[in-house]
Scaffold this motif. Structure first.
Motif, PDB file in Angstrom:
ATOM      1  N   HIS A  94      42.440 -14.883  25.909  1.00  0.00           N
ATOM      2  CA  HIS A  94      41.259 -14.267  25.531  1.00  0.00           C
ATOM      3  C   HIS A  94      40.211 -13.844  26.724  1.00  0.00           C
ATOM      4  CE1 HIS A  94      37.273 -14.788  22.747  1.00  0.00           C
ATOM      5  NE2 HIS A  94      37.311 -13.916  23.578  1.00  0.00           N
ATOM      6  N   VAL A 118      43.216 -10.887  23.553  1.00  0.00           N
ATOM      7  CA  VAL A 118      41.802 -10.598  22.895  1.00  0.00           C
ATOM      8  C   VAL A 118      40.789 -10.402  23.966  1.00  0.00           C
ATOM      9  CG1 VAL A 118      40.271 -11.447  21.433  1.00  0.00           C
ATOM     10  CG2 VAL A 118      42.568 -11.697  20.732  1.00  0.00           C
ATOM     11  N   ALA A 152      43.716  -4.387  24.341  1.00  0.00           N
ATOM     12  CA  ALA A 152      43.325  -5.531  23.503  1.00  0.00           C
ATOM     13  C   ALA A 152      43.811  -5.389  22.191  1.00  0.00           C
ATOM     14  CB  ALA A 152      41.972  -5.808  23.469  1.00  0.00           C
ATOM     15  N   ARG A 153      44.427  -6.511  21.516  1.00  0.00           N
ATOM     16  CA  ARG A 153      44.773  -6.364  20.172  1.00  0.00           C
ATOM     17  C   ARG A 153      43.286  -6.387  19.191  1.00  0.00           C
ATOM     18  NH1 ARG A 153      49.709  -8.662  19.048  1.00  0.00           N
ATOM     19  NH2 ARG A 153      51.033  -8.085  20.707  1.00  0.00           N
ATOM     20  N   ARG A 154      42.180  -6.993  19.548  1.00  0.00           N
ATOM     21  CA  ARG A 154      40.976  -7.092  19.202  1.00  0.00           C
ATOM     22  C   ARG A 154      39.863  -7.334  20.266  1.00  0.00           C
ATOM     23  NH1 ARG A 154      39.099  -5.824  14.032  1.00  0.00           N
ATOM     24  NH2 ARG A 154      37.331  -7.250  13.466  1.00  0.00           N
ATOM     25  N   THR A 365      40.818 -14.284  14.451  1.00  0.00           N
ATOM     26  CA  THR A 365      41.144 -13.377  15.220  1.00  0.00           C
ATOM     27  C   THR A 365      42.657 -13.480  15.946  1.00  0.00           C
ATOM     28  OG1 THR A 365      38.991 -12.740  15.544  1.00  0.00           O
ATOM     29  CG2 THR A 365      40.275 -11.987  17.129  1.00  0.00           C
ATOM     30  N   TYR A 366      42.650 -15.040  16.600  1.00  0.00           N
ATOM     31  CA  TYR A 366      43.950 -15.351  17.280  1.00  0.00           C
ATOM     32  C   TYR A 366      45.042 -15.244  16.387  1.00  0.00           C
ATOM     33  CZ  TYR A 366      40.569 -17.305  20.583  1.00  0.00           C
ATOM     34  OH  TYR A 366      39.638 -17.686  21.605  1.00  0.00           O
ATOM     35  N   ALA A 369      45.930 -11.780  16.088  1.00  0.00           N
ATOM     36  CA  ALA A 369      46.756 -11.116  17.232  1.00  0.00           C
ATOM     37  C   ALA A 369      47.969 -11.719  17.601  1.00  0.00           C
ATOM     38  CB  ALA A 369      45.514 -11.650  18.465  1.00  0.00           C
TER      39      ALA A 369
END
Length: 379
Positions: A94, A118, A152-154, A365-366, A369
């Motif tokens: 992150h 992320v 980034a995935r998010r 979110t994690y 991801a």
């Protein structure tokens, strides 16, 4: 148990908004059952604090911040090796903001190890008065920033303007996540005597309306605009350090950079909070002031629209000393209006800015991801 590598250019005891956010994320994620390592700059050490957060510091030169006020640590080459090691350990990396060397190293390490990434982007392009600084920003965002945002995935942002910014640079999955605030630490004073006692501890006058500014004393934060709004109807209180330091004088008080518990007490000592800053994500100090029950004046930034600040009693103004002075004069003369604005601010902070809500969204979110279900992420 999910393992997360949090990446930030600075981390406490260095004072600043991003490092405070990362510190609170680390603490609350740990309490939620996530194993956290923080990669940052500082004297080269690997330590674990009393909350169980591992902090990996890589040696850095801080001359850029000391000479220009721009917080940009220049890290030793070993940062890449450290980033690869801890990215391999982590389930998700992150990264906080894509402007810094820690972020570049972590992004490369994420790609080399295949660890999902992320990214939280706190600000868009800062309109710094130096053309050189503006040019460097554009170059970094156009190269390293674009790569980080695309991978980034998010990408998490704190306001609408930053969402537009990261989308323009290639971010694909963008979500809005407000920063949190510790509403137990940052709270209104329980009594008038508590406020008077707090003023005494900071050596502040007890019979004056006090307007507080918290932040680095650099043009981006608008401290110079607030100085230009000085008036006989109130005193200005500055908390923070920077390339331009204010000196005490008639109607002017400078208390320096403060630890969080000292800062919380300072909020309880004053009557108003003003931050005429530019190109912010959403200032953490605004959230702290709201949680402390203060009437707040800040910049009328279109990116703040998702927060509906006007509905919470926050006064939004252009970055103009004359307009700021007029609004401060009005509030300094109207105690009932200040009280009503403060109640509205506190109510919004208590419901919308809790760290527990922020942490729960990070966990989700994690999980997305890494391809795990949220329940597994908390196991």
């Amino acid at each position: 148990m999910t393992r997360v590598l949090l990446v930030s250019h600075y981390y406490p005891p260095h004072v600043g908004g991003i490092e405070n956010v990362v510190r609170h994320e680390a603490l609350h994620l740990t309490r939620a059952g996530v194993e956290v390592t923080v990669l940052t700059s500082g004297r080269h050490t690997v330590t674990e604090d009393d909350a169980g957060v591992r902090v990996v510091r890589v040696a850095a030169w801080n001359g850029v911040e000391e000479r220009t006020g721009v917080p940009f640590p220049v890290l030793a080459p070993r940062v890449l090796a450290a980033a690869v090691r801890w990215a391999r350990w982590a389930d998700v990396v992150h990264v906080h903001d894509c402007l810094y060397m820690t972020s570049w190293a972590a992004g490369l390490a994420s790609a080399l190890t295949g660890t999902p990434q992320v990214l939280t982007q706190h600000v868009a392009l800062v309109e710094h008065p130096s053309a050189v600084v503006r040019g460097v920003q554009r170059a970094v965002y156009g190269l390293a920033g674009r790569l980080l945002l695309r991978r980034a995935r998010r990408v998490l942002v704190v306001n609408g303007r930053v969402a537009d910014f990261v989308t323009a640079y290639g971010a694909r999955a963008v979500g809005h996540l407000p920063n949190g605030v510790d509403t137990r630490l940052f709270r209104p004073p329980h009594t008038a005597e508590e406020r008077r006692a707090a003023r005494g501890r900071f050596g502040l006058p007890r019979n004056r309306v006090l307007v507080l500014f918290v932040g680095r004393l650099v043009p981006k934060k608008g401290y110079d605009l607030l100085l230009g709004a000085a008036d006989a109807g109130y005193d200005l209180v500055f908390a923070g350090d920077g390339a331009q330091a204010t000196a005490d004088g008639p109607g002017l008080h400078h208390v320096g950079a403060l630890a969080p518990d000292e800062l919380a007490e300072l909020y309880r000592a004053v009557d108003l909070f003003a931050l005429p800053s530019a190109a912010e994500g959403f200032p953490l100090t605004v959230q702290e002031a709201m949680a402390s029950g203060l009437p707040v004046l800040t910049t009328d930034d279109p990116g703040y629209a998702p927060y509906r600040l006007a509905e919470a009693g926050v006064r939004l103004l252009p970055r103009d000393s004359g307009r700021l002075r007029g609004a401060l004069r009005e509030l300094a003369q109207d105690e009932d209006l200040r009280a009503a604005m403060g109640r509205s601010s506190h109510a919004r902070a208590a419901t919308d800015f809790a760290w527990e809500q922020h942490t729960a969204e990070l966990v989700r979110t994690y999980a997305a991801a890494t391809g795990r279900r949220t329940r597994e992420a908390l196991a």
